[in-house]
Motif scaffolding. Structure first.
Motif: not given
Length: 385
Positions: A304, A307-309, A327, A329-331, A336
């Motif tokens: 939780e 994240h990534y972009e 993007t 919102d989780r690993d 994700s």
């Protein structure tokens, strides 16, 4: 009509359990079941997830008859049982023969090419829609390129011949399944030079087509557009191949001259940034002999917090460009990924028809899958400017 819309094969494994938890927590309107080789373990996971009435289907990769029976009961099989090169072939064969849809998390390009060569004709004949790489490998990259190329066509009247994928933010860890797949691939390459040849060929998944020479992405470099140093990205070897396969399957919607690569941006300016990029280039998180065991992975808190972009820069010959950002919102690898593959399976059931064959997400269902991911899975696709 099949008894189920989706059967999660491998529901007792680390990622399969996350998929089952996701499906069990949502009102998605699909009939689904949990599958694996152990009735007792499936019942334990079902109870731990608070899903006492969830149907169970026992099937084993070593028992082809059980796989055929599995395929006869469902519209789509969602497989998290890897390494796929060790356990996945019989299930793909069964789906291709029975006309059953299939999605997985495969990041093993040599095995994927073997499946294309062996079973694509069967899948086309039966109507089976087989879709590999429905997790972080390679949905954000496949659909990120689709998004930015749509914008390039809208703005410039044609696709961009040069697209860069640049991972600008990422926090997350990898599980024992990913480590096992990497180890199996390295072992296969050591035994068979043909596997190594496919691993380094950017067009390994486009039999019959070879495009222009591609950027290697193997050395640190400074990216003027980002204003940052970049280093090799460990997942580029599979993602780039899937992007080129999407292009080929869509009649080269991105052009026959597409040049595409992926790198990871590193923090730091000047010499600090250069040294950081060089350090990343020397690091292989999936190499060596030590890694997490199968079934292990990040904790809920770690997932939780992840994240990534990713930025996609589509460049025209005259220097004009458009930029898209994806993007999550989780690993990336698990929090994700488990949501992405679940939504890909639902999309295959509810939103698209499509002919049989071995597909990529970006070739078979890009628009409805983007809508599902944005609505349900915490993944966003946006244009800049």
């Amino acid at each position: 009509m099949s008894e189920f819309d989706i059967i999660v094969y491998g529901a007792t494994g680390y990622t399969g359990r996350l998929v089952a938890e996701y499906l069990g927590s949502r009102n998605h309107g699909v009939r689904w079941a949990m599958s694996g080789r152990s009735q007792a373990k499936l019942e334990q996971v079902r109870d731990e997830l608070g899903l006492p009435d969830q149907p169970i289907v026992v099937a084993d990769a070593d028992n082809p008859e059980s796989l055929r029976a599995l395929c006869e009961q469902t519209t789509v099989v969602l497989s998290t049982v890897g390494p796929y090169q060790l356990y996945g072939g019989p299930l793909v064969a069964a789906c291709a023969a029975k006309g059953t849809g299939y999605v997985d998390l495969c990041g093993e390009p040599a095995w994927m090419r073997q499946m294309i060569d062996a079973y694509e004709a069967d899948a086309k004949a039966s109507g089976a829609r087989i879709v590999f790489s429905c997790g972080f490998d390679s949905i954000p990259f496949d659909l990120g390129v689709w998004t930015v190329q749509n914008a390039a066509r809208a703005r410039f009247g044609r696709p961009a011949p040069r697209v860069k994928g640049r991972v600008t933010k990422m926090q997350g860890t990898f599980s024992g399944g990913t480590f096992a797949s990497a180890r199996a691939t390295m072992a296969a390459a050591a035994r068979d030079p043909q596997v190594l040849k496919l691993m380094i060929d950017p067009f390994a998944l486009t039999p019959g087509f070879t495009g222009p020479s591609q950027p290697k992405g193997l050395m640190p470099e400074y990216d003027d557009t980002l204003g940052a140093w970049t280093a090799p990205f460990v997942m580029a070897a599979i993602n780039t191949k899937n992007v080129h396969r999407t292009n080929a399957l869509t009649g080269h919607a991105y052009g026959t001259d597409l040049r595409y690569d992926e790198m990871v941006a590193v923090p730091g300016l000047g010499d600090v940034g250069r040294m950081a990029a060089e350090a990343v280039a020397k690091l292989n998180p999936l190499g060596g002999d030590k890694g997490p065991a199968l079934g292990d992975g990040p904790t809920r808190t770690e997932r939780e917090a992840g994240h990534y972009e990713i930025k996609f820069l589509a460049e025209m010959p005259d220097g004009e460009r458009v930029v898209a950002t994806v993007t999550g919102d989780r690993d990336p690898g698990y929090g994700s990924t488990s949501k992405m593959i679940a939504e890909a399976a639902i999309c295959l059931v509810k939103d698209v028809d499509g002919a049989g064959g071995i597909w990529t997400p970006g070739a078979l269902m890009p628009e409805p899958l983007v809508k599902r991911l944005e609505a349900n899975a915490g993944v966003t696709f946006r244009m800049e400017g």
